[in-house]
Scaffold this motif. Structure first.
Motif, PDB file in Angstrom:
ATOM      1  N   ILE A  41       0.969  -4.264   3.944  1.00  0.00           N
ATOM      2  CA  ILE A  41       0.353  -3.360   4.441  1.00  0.00           C
ATOM      3  C   ILE A  41       0.887  -2.857   5.938  1.00  0.00           C
ATOM      4  CG2 ILE A  41      -1.811  -4.158   3.610  1.00  0.00           C
ATOM      5  CD1 ILE A  41      -2.762  -5.252   6.061  1.00  0.00           C
ATOM      6  N   LYS A  42       0.351  -1.890   6.296  1.00  0.00           N
ATOM      7  CA  LYS A  42       0.896  -1.214   7.783  1.00  0.00           C
ATOM      8  C   LYS A  42       1.406  -2.254   8.645  1.00  0.00           C
ATOM      9  CE  LYS A  42      -0.177   2.480  11.047  1.00  0.00           C
ATOM     10  NZ  LYS A  42      -0.483   1.715  12.365  1.00  0.00           N
ATOM     11  N   ARG A  43       0.306  -3.062   8.833  1.00  0.00           N
ATOM     12  CA  ARG A  43       0.548  -4.147  10.015  1.00  0.00           C
ATOM     13  C   ARG A  43       1.875  -4.815   9.603  1.00  0.00           C
ATOM     14  NH1 ARG A  43      -4.444  -6.924   9.870  1.00  0.00           N
ATOM     15  NH2 ARG A  43      -4.001  -7.991   8.123  1.00  0.00           N
ATOM     16  N   PHE A  65      -2.583  10.096  -1.054  1.00  0.00           N
ATOM     17  CA  PHE A  65      -1.902   8.894  -1.652  1.00  0.00           C
ATOM     18  C   PHE A  65      -1.100   8.152  -0.847  1.00  0.00           C
ATOM     19  CE2 PHE A  65       0.542   6.443  -4.658  1.00  0.00           C
ATOM     20  CZ  PHE A  65      -0.454   5.719  -5.066  1.00  0.00           C
ATOM     21  N   ASP A  66      -0.059   8.742  -0.318  1.00  0.00           N
ATOM     22  CA  ASP A  66       1.092   8.046   0.315  1.00  0.00           C
ATOM     23  C   ASP A  66       0.681   7.545   1.855  1.00  0.00           C
ATOM     24  OD1 ASP A  66       2.873   7.655  -1.629  1.00  0.00           O
ATOM     25  OD2 ASP A  66       3.482  10.052  -1.298  1.00  0.00           O
ATOM     26  N   ASP A  67      -0.468   8.057   2.395  1.00  0.00           N
ATOM     27  CA  ASP A  67      -1.063   7.819   3.559  1.00  0.00           C
ATOM     28  C   ASP A  67      -1.773   6.714   3.677  1.00  0.00           C
ATOM     29  OD1 ASP A  67       0.662   9.737   5.259  1.00  0.00           O
ATOM     30  OD2 ASP A  67      -0.151  11.088   3.751  1.00  0.00           O
ATOM     31  N   LEU A  68      -2.249   6.098   2.389  1.00  0.00           N
ATOM     32  CA  LEU A  68      -3.450   5.346   2.476  1.00  0.00           C
ATOM     33  C   LEU A  68      -2.732   3.775   2.746  1.00  0.00           C
ATOM     34  CD1 LEU A  68      -5.886   6.638  -0.251  1.00  0.00           C
ATOM     35  CD2 LEU A  68      -6.366   6.453   2.107  1.00  0.00           C
ATOM     36  N   ASP A  69      -3.254   3.038   3.523  1.00  0.00           N
ATOM     37  CA  ASP A  69      -3.086   1.705   3.608  1.00  0.00           C
ATOM     38  C   ASP A  69      -3.980   0.767   2.920  1.00  0.00           C
ATOM     39  OD1 ASP A  69      -0.957  -0.177   4.647  1.00  0.00           O
ATOM     40  OD2 ASP A  69      -2.334  -0.690   6.483  1.00  0.00           O
ATOM     41  N   SER A 102       0.794  -1.173   0.074  1.00  0.00           N
ATOM     42  CA  SER A 102      -0.070   0.074   0.107  1.00  0.00           C
ATOM     43  C   SER A 102       0.916   1.128   0.027  1.00  0.00           C
ATOM     44  CB  SER A 102      -0.833  -0.085   1.325  1.00  0.00           C
ATOM     45  OG  SER A 102      -0.202   0.275   2.281  1.00  0.00           O
ATOM     46  N   PRO A 103       0.477   2.371  -0.669  1.00  0.00           N
ATOM     47  CA  PRO A 103       1.188   3.619  -0.388  1.00  0.00           C
ATOM     48  C   PRO A 103       1.737   3.900   0.837  1.00  0.00           C
ATOM     49  CG  PRO A 103      -0.762   3.802  -1.944  1.00  0.00           C
ATOM     50  CD  PRO A 103      -0.759   2.611  -1.137  1.00  0.00           C
ATOM     51  N   PHE A 104       0.803   3.766   1.879  1.00  0.00           N
ATOM     52  CA  PHE A 104       1.555   4.095   3.195  1.00  0.00           C
ATOM     53  C   PHE A 104       2.342   2.978   3.750  1.00  0.00           C
ATOM     54  CE2 PHE A 104       0.820   4.087   7.871  1.00  0.00           C
ATOM     55  CZ  PHE A 104       1.190   5.403   8.205  1.00  0.00           C
ATOM     56  N   PRO A 154      -4.600  -8.444   0.751  1.00  0.00           N
ATOM     57  CA  PRO A 154      -4.847  -9.299  -0.450  1.00  0.00           C
ATOM     58  C   PRO A 154      -3.948  -9.330  -1.490  1.00  0.00           C
ATOM     59  CG  PRO A 154      -6.431  -7.287  -0.293  1.00  0.00           C
ATOM     60  CD  PRO A 154      -5.545  -7.422   0.842  1.00  0.00           C
ATOM     61  N   ARG A 205      -0.599  -8.169  -0.591  1.00  0.00           N
ATOM     62  CA  ARG A 205      -0.081  -6.910  -0.569  1.00  0.00           C
ATOM     63  C   ARG A 205       0.436  -6.613   0.820  1.00  0.00           C
ATOM     64  NH1 ARG A 205      -5.310  -3.563  -0.624  1.00  0.00           N
ATOM     65  NH2 ARG A 205      -5.376  -4.166  -2.776  1.00  0.00           N
ATOM     66  N   ARG A 247      -6.681   5.181   6.851  1.00  0.00           N
ATOM     67  CA  ARG A 247      -7.810   4.358   6.170  1.00  0.00           C
ATOM     68  C   ARG A 247      -8.947   5.321   6.179  1.00  0.00           C
ATOM     69  NH1 ARG A 247      -5.192   1.556  10.459  1.00  0.00           N
ATOM     70  NH2 ARG A 247      -3.757  -0.044   9.485  1.00  0.00           N
ATOM     71  N   LYS A 261       5.535   3.999   2.330  1.00  0.00           N
ATOM     72  CA  LYS A 261       6.207   5.413   3.040  1.00  0.00           C
ATOM     73  C   LYS A 261       6.891   4.742   4.378  1.00  0.00           C
ATOM     74  CE  LYS A 261       4.245   9.414   4.936  1.00  0.00           C
ATOM     75  NZ  LYS A 261       3.059  10.406   5.098  1.00  0.00           N
ATOM     76  N   TYR A 288      -8.166  -4.607   6.824  1.00  0.00           N
ATOM     77  CA  TYR A 288      -7.889  -6.027   6.346  1.00  0.00           C
ATOM     78  C   TYR A 288      -8.029  -6.824   7.529  1.00  0.00           C
ATOM     79  CZ  TYR A 288      -5.107  -3.605   2.843  1.00  0.00           C
ATOM     80  OH  TYR A 288      -4.681  -2.486   1.757  1.00  0.00           O
TER      81      TYR A 288
END
Lengths: 461, 339
Positions: free
Chosen positions: A202-204, B281-285, A175-177, A197, A200, B255, A180, B324
């Motif tokens: 993700i932050k977690r 955009f860069d902050d979306l998980d 994901s974009p975040f 999914p 991908r 989110r 980052k 998720y």
């Protein structure tokens, strides 16, 4: 009858070329002299003209493809002509013996022409794919060219991420975040498997990885991506590498260094440039122009040093042609040549060096403009380099490395006393091919150069 | 600070403004003698008289047009539409006249008119009387669109809408009229174009307004018991939209779920999603989720109406998707998920 157009020799040292751009497309009418493509050779971007007339029936390689000299690139003929026979010929021409049968069939980036004409005619010109070609059965009547269809040359190395984190996509999905965050925490996304999914990340996943010490040392937090990257070498870079290795291996270099007092030279240059100020077409003379002139005149006075070692004997150059090393914006290097620099006026010479340098940076030099030199000047003075040694540019036998012009203390004798004075000095290092230029000859040549630079009015004669 | 219903707060706003400025008047169907179809104008006829609280025939196109003319000539009308569904017969006046006169007259005419009335579904009113039409008016340059979700916002925003020199589409929640809340006493206003964080949280941002905001807050309450911290942002003004408050929230939570009562296609939620992805955009998980009415005219049957309308379980499911997290079993009621 359709004819096959092959990759021509567009530079003296060219062995292969990258088809940079098609300037004509399939179906275009061609008149003699029409340029059908631009080709990146080892030296420059060259135009590729045709001498024949006809219709460009088929383009056999894509833009960006590397093509060996003499390999087919296009078919020329009459509109509506049947290409079956000529394509068969193309297949044979393009095929090359494979060295090892167990060589993995790399996806060809280079233009490859498959042996089976059938594939070609199905319009599959865009993506040569040996595996697919192999899967298609070849008509029995034709010799099944198992070895030919593997004509794929080793591909240009291409920057490509290795299959990442087992998600089956061959690239990192994140994901974009997450991207980052990974950057901030110094987590390598390639080492993670994503829990989102399609794998991908993700932050977690980043949080967990960081908690388990995947992160870089904290002092390096927020270090941008520092992975090694493999980038394709340009044709020019490959040529530079090859030729420099040859030079350093074949030529026994000796290096001679001397200082020149260039106060008068600097003064003369100022006068030359001042005299033209405000005049239309006035040219600015650089220190480097004056060094080129000095080396040319010195070589003219010492013809023994204006030579090249060849297998057949020692080649004495008829004229004095001085190359000048020009660095190019895309990390390239080329040495355009000022012909007969010894007899040209300083103004003419300055105009020429400027034009050559500009066209070198635009990659618009013609082959004869960067070959046939008898010596080269390489100048790093503008970067503050005091002195350096240069590698000879074969088949030349000397190269002059020019350092910066700077004020230095020197000891001079005044009324029988040694005193310290300040003078503008320049350090010059001459690399000589010892097979033809011995130390004494080199020293005399360098001494002549120094003399001309110290008493520059001599160059105006 | 007094505890008032949403309808009382609206009433207070109009009365205070009309006392302050006698160019303001209220006009619409049943606003006077009947005291308002939803009793928003209770007592106003008695207080301000028949010249300032005017009952009209059932002719929206006519009295909306009268309101526009009055605004052009110096008055500040409040035009009550019995519901926004009925505005569709007056939409030419609103879209072609109210929204455009200021520009087309080169600024010679101001248009200080408020069109107000309830929007959204209110339970078994059928396909024609259950619409959420904010997207239509928000799409028209020249109109401002305001949708309060609480009594305090209702009062503060209506006062500002009345004072605004541009036409304001003021859409009240039909099912919010009875909602009670603390309302500041006196002349306390809420600026147009300023969003409000109705609940703070760290894991997910829900953007919602009007009646759906209250549903979103319920969902947030349920999720809190599962240790999911939801922030709920109420734009309050649909247009001009306060993007920055939403972006700040999404940059914090990474989110976003947008919940609206109307249909999905081309609705306000689509605009918010577009802006959030552009700015965050860069902050979306996770991809931004939307919850909205299903793509069908509102059925009359109560069970079908409930089925197509956004509710707490659907909001919870959307929040879990952007986090998720495994979705709860569809048959279980939200309360049963609480441990």
């Amino acid at each position: 009858m359709a004819s096959i157009i092959t990759m021509p020799k567009l530079s003296p040292t060219m062995e292969e070329g990258v088809l940079a751009k098609w300037t004509k497309k399939e179906g275009d009418k061609i008149q003699p002299g029409d340029v059908i493509a631009e080709v990146e050779t080892d030296k420059a971007n060259m135009e590729f003209p045709l001498e024949d007339e006809g219709v460009l029936l088929k383009l056999l390689v894509k833009e960006g493809d590397t093509v060996k000299l003499g390999d087919p690139v296009a078919v020329l003929g009459e509109a509506g002509e049947d290409l079956a026979d000529v394509m068969k010929e193309v297949g044979q021409k393009g095929a090359q013996p494979q060295k090892k049968t167990d060589e993995p069939a790399a996806p060809p980036v280079a233009a490859t022409v498959r042996a089976e004409t059938g594939d070609r005619e199905q319009g599959d010109t865009k993506a040569p794919d040996p595996t697919r070609a192999a899967a298609k059965s070849v008509p029995v009547a034709k010799p099944a060219p198992a070895s030919k269809q593997a004509a794929a040359r080793p591909a240009l190395s291409v920057v490509q991420a290795e299959p990442a984190n087992g998600n089956g996509h061959g690239r990192v999905l994140a994901s974009p975040f997450a991207r980052k965050l990974a950057l901030e925490k110094g987590v390598d996304l390639k080492r993670l498997s994503g829990s989102g999914p399609h794998g991908r990340i993700i932050k977690r996943d980043i949080d967990e990885a960081a908690a388990h010490g995947e992160a870089a040392p904290s002092s390096l937090a927020y270090v941008p991506s520092r992975e090694d990257q493999l980038v394709p070498a340009s044709q020019m870079r490959k040529t530079i590498a090859r030729r420099l290795i040859e030079a350093k291996r074949e030529i026994p270099h000796i290096y001679l260094t001397a200082d020149a007092t260039v106060d008068r030279l600097v003064e003369m240059r100022e006068q030359l440039n001042d005299s033209g100020t405000g005049t239309e077409g006035a040219v600015k003379v650089s220190i480097n122009d004056l060094v080129i002139k000095a080396l040319a005149m010195a070589l003219a006075r010492m013809p023994d040093a204006n030579v090249s070692w060849t297998a057949e004997g020692i080649l004495r150059h008829g004229g004095v042609h001085i190359g000048m090393a020009v660095s190019l914006p895309d990390n390239g290097l080329i040495t355009p040549v000022v012909r007969d620099a010894d007899v040209k006026s300083i103004g003419a010479l300055a105009r020429e060096t400027r034009s050559l340098a500009e066209r070198a940076r635009a990659k618009k030099l013609k082959p004869e403009e960067y070959s046939g030199g008898s010596a080269t000047v390489s100048n790093l003075g503008m970067f503050g380099v005091r002195e350096f040694v240069a590698i000879i540019n074969p088949p030349e036998s000397v190269i002059l490395a020019v350092g910066t012009t700077e004020k230095r203390p020197i000891v001079v004798t005044r009324d029988g006393h040694d005193v310290l004075e300040v003078a503008r000095r320049m350090t010059l290092t001459l690399s000589c091919d010892h097979r033809v230029v011995d130390g004494v000859l080199g020293a005399k040549l360098l001494g002549e150069v120094v003399k001309l630079l110290e008493k520059p009015m001599g160059m105006l004669l | 600070m007094a505890r008032l219903s949403y309808r009382e707060a609206l009433n207070q706003a109009m009365c205070e403004e009309m006392e302050r400025d006698d160019s303001i008047f209220l006009m619409g169907e049943e606003v006077g003698h009947y005291q308002g179809a939803y009793k928003v104008s209770q007592g106003m006829l008695q207080k301000f008289g028949e010249k300032r609280v005017i009952d009209t025939p059932i002719a929206e196109c006519g009295f909306v047009g009268v309101g526009i003319g009055a605004a052009m000539t110096g008055l500040r009308p409040i035009i009550e539409l019995m519901t926004w569904n009925f505005s569709l017969v007056a939409i030419d006046q609103i879209v072609n006249n109210a929204a455009k006169i200021r520009l087309m007259s080169g600024g010679q005419f101001k248009m200080p008119v408020v069109f107000r009335g309830p929007g959204g579904a209110a339970g078994q009113l059928g396909a024609q009387h259950s619409q959420a039409l904010e997207y239509m008016y928000a799409n028209v340059p020249g109109l401002k669109v305001v949708m309060p979700s609480t009594p305090a916002d209702a009062k503060g925003l209506l006062k500002m809408a009345i004072r605004d020199d541009d036409p304001v589409i003021f859409i009240e929640g039909e099912r919010l009229y009875g909602v009670q809340g603390e309302v500041p006493d006196g002349d306390v206003v809420v600026p147009l174009g300023k969003a409000d964080v109705k609940r703070e949280g760290t894991d997910c941002t829900i953007v919602s307004w009007s009646k759906m905001l209250t549903v979103a807050l319920e969902a947030a309450e349920v999720l809190a018991k599962e240790n999911i911290s939801v922030e709920v942002v109420d734009p309050r003004t649909i247009k001009p939209l306060d993007g920055e408050t939403i972006y700040q929230s999404v940059r914090k939570t990474n989110r976003c779920v947008v919940v609206e009562e109307g249909h999905g296609f081309s609705n306000v939620g689509a605009e918010i999603v577009a802006r959030v992805q552009r700015n965050c955009f860069d902050d979306l998980d996770a991809p931004i989720e939307r919850v909205h009415r299903m793509e069908i005219p509102m059925p009359y049957a109560a069970n079908l109406e409930a089925m197509i309308t956004p509710d707490v379980p659907r909001i919870i499911a959307a929040v879990k998707r952007v986090m998720y997290l495994p979705e709860s079993k569809p048959e279980s009621k939200p309360q049963s998920k609480v441990e």
